[in-house]
Design an enzyme around this catalytic site. Structure first.
Site: not given
Ligand code: ASP
Length: 313
Positions: A179, A207-210, A230-231, A233
């Site tokens: 990211t 799917r959606v991350g942070d 970044t990581g 999520g």
């Protein structure tokens, strides 16, 4: 009020980034990409431009580079497509914009800025976000633009192993979160933050991350700081990472460095969340903090020399 202080930091993802797994050529390519992106952002700040513009320009540069998991080079979903997430926030009035699960947009960070400035909403997703993009005059870039051989191979391995993978080399089980993000303080004392990603290889079910979630992956507030994460999520969402850094500063009067350390190296570690963040505070201090082996990162400021780094030392 105009001051002589400005700062900017960027990241291109955190994770298992080891010297042993890197060629000199590859390392140079990453460092060149980071340098180009941060210089583009710094130029805006030096010319008395806004933190918001600096963040957008730096992220656009990283999105255009196939080395990173954002824009060109975004990872593949289970359906062999690219669904990207991005967000941007300004610290002076807390305006924010985000897109999730967006396809065929060359620079999702630019679309998230449009959501902030030209809609009454904060986050738009999937088909709705595409309809908004169309209304705003964005071009739809063909799938072939986003294709990269390396990501396609990662996707094939992930599908074979039936794994949902972070941007990583599955065979050696190396995790790498590619990211991109930027945070900046301009000479008007305004902060801004932004983040952009392709998410996880082989992701399903929308799917959606942070990254597009204000408070989790991105946060900016002139009272204290601007943060981009970044990581992994899911953990960053549960830990509300970016906002937690702000809260520790605002309510406990911690320094930027201490707030970032507690969130990344204690709280996230406790729940198993690997990754890192970049942050800048209202005085121009910068923190580049991660609990993984490395993080592609760069920073520079009126009072700070240019730093471009990859590994943990
Ligand atoms: N945080 C991103 C996500 O979970 C991944 C990354 O940082 O590379 O979607």
């Amino acid at each position: 009020m105009v001051t002589q202080t400005y700062s900017i930091a960027i990241h291109g993802g955190a994770g298992t980034i080891l010297r042993s797994a890197m060629t000199l050529e590859k390392e140079m390519a990453y460092k060149t990409a980071l340098t180009e992106a941060i210089k583009a952002g710094e130029l805006i700040l030096k010319q008395n431009g806004s933190a918001l513009d600096a963040v957008e320009v730096a992220i656009t540069s990283l999105e255009n580079n196939p080395l990173f998991n954002a824009g060109k080079g975004a990872v593949f979903t289970h359906d062999e497509t690219h669904e990207m997430d991005a967000s941007i926030m300004r610290g002076d009035n807390l305006m924010a914009g985000a897109v999730a699960g967006i396809k065929n947009i060359k620079n999702p960070i630019q679309l998230s800025r449009k959501v902030m400035e030209n809609s009454e909403h904060v986050m738009l997703c999937a088909d709705g976000a595409a309809a908004f993009a169309k209304k705003m005059g964005f071009e739809f870039t063909p799938d072939s633009y986003f294709f990269t051989e390396q990501r396609h191979q990662q996707w094939q391995s992930a599908v074979l192993e039936d794994k949902i993978a972070l941007d990583h080399n599955i065979k050696t089980d190396e995790k790498k979160f590619g990211t991109v993000g930027a945070v900046a303080l301009d000479m008007h004392g305004n902060l801004a933050a932004g983040t952009s990603t392709g998410g996880m290889t082989n992701k399903k079910f929308g799917r959606v991350g942070d990254s597009p979630i204000i408070g989790a992956g991105t946060y900016a507030n002139n009272l204290q700081c601007a943060v981009s994460c970044t990581g992994h999520g899911e953990f960053f969402i549960k830990a509300v990472v970016a906002y937690d850094v702000f809260c520790l500063m605002e309510y406990k009067q911690l320094s930027l460095e201490e707030a970032c350390r507690i969130v990344v190296k204690e709280k996230l570690v406790k729940i198993g969340g690997e990754g890192g963040l970049i942050a800048v505070d209202k005085a121009g201090n910068i923190s580049l903090c991660f609990n993984s082996d490395g993080m592609y990162r760069a920073s520079v400021g009126a009072q700070q020399d240019l730093l471009v780094a990859i590994y943990g030392d």
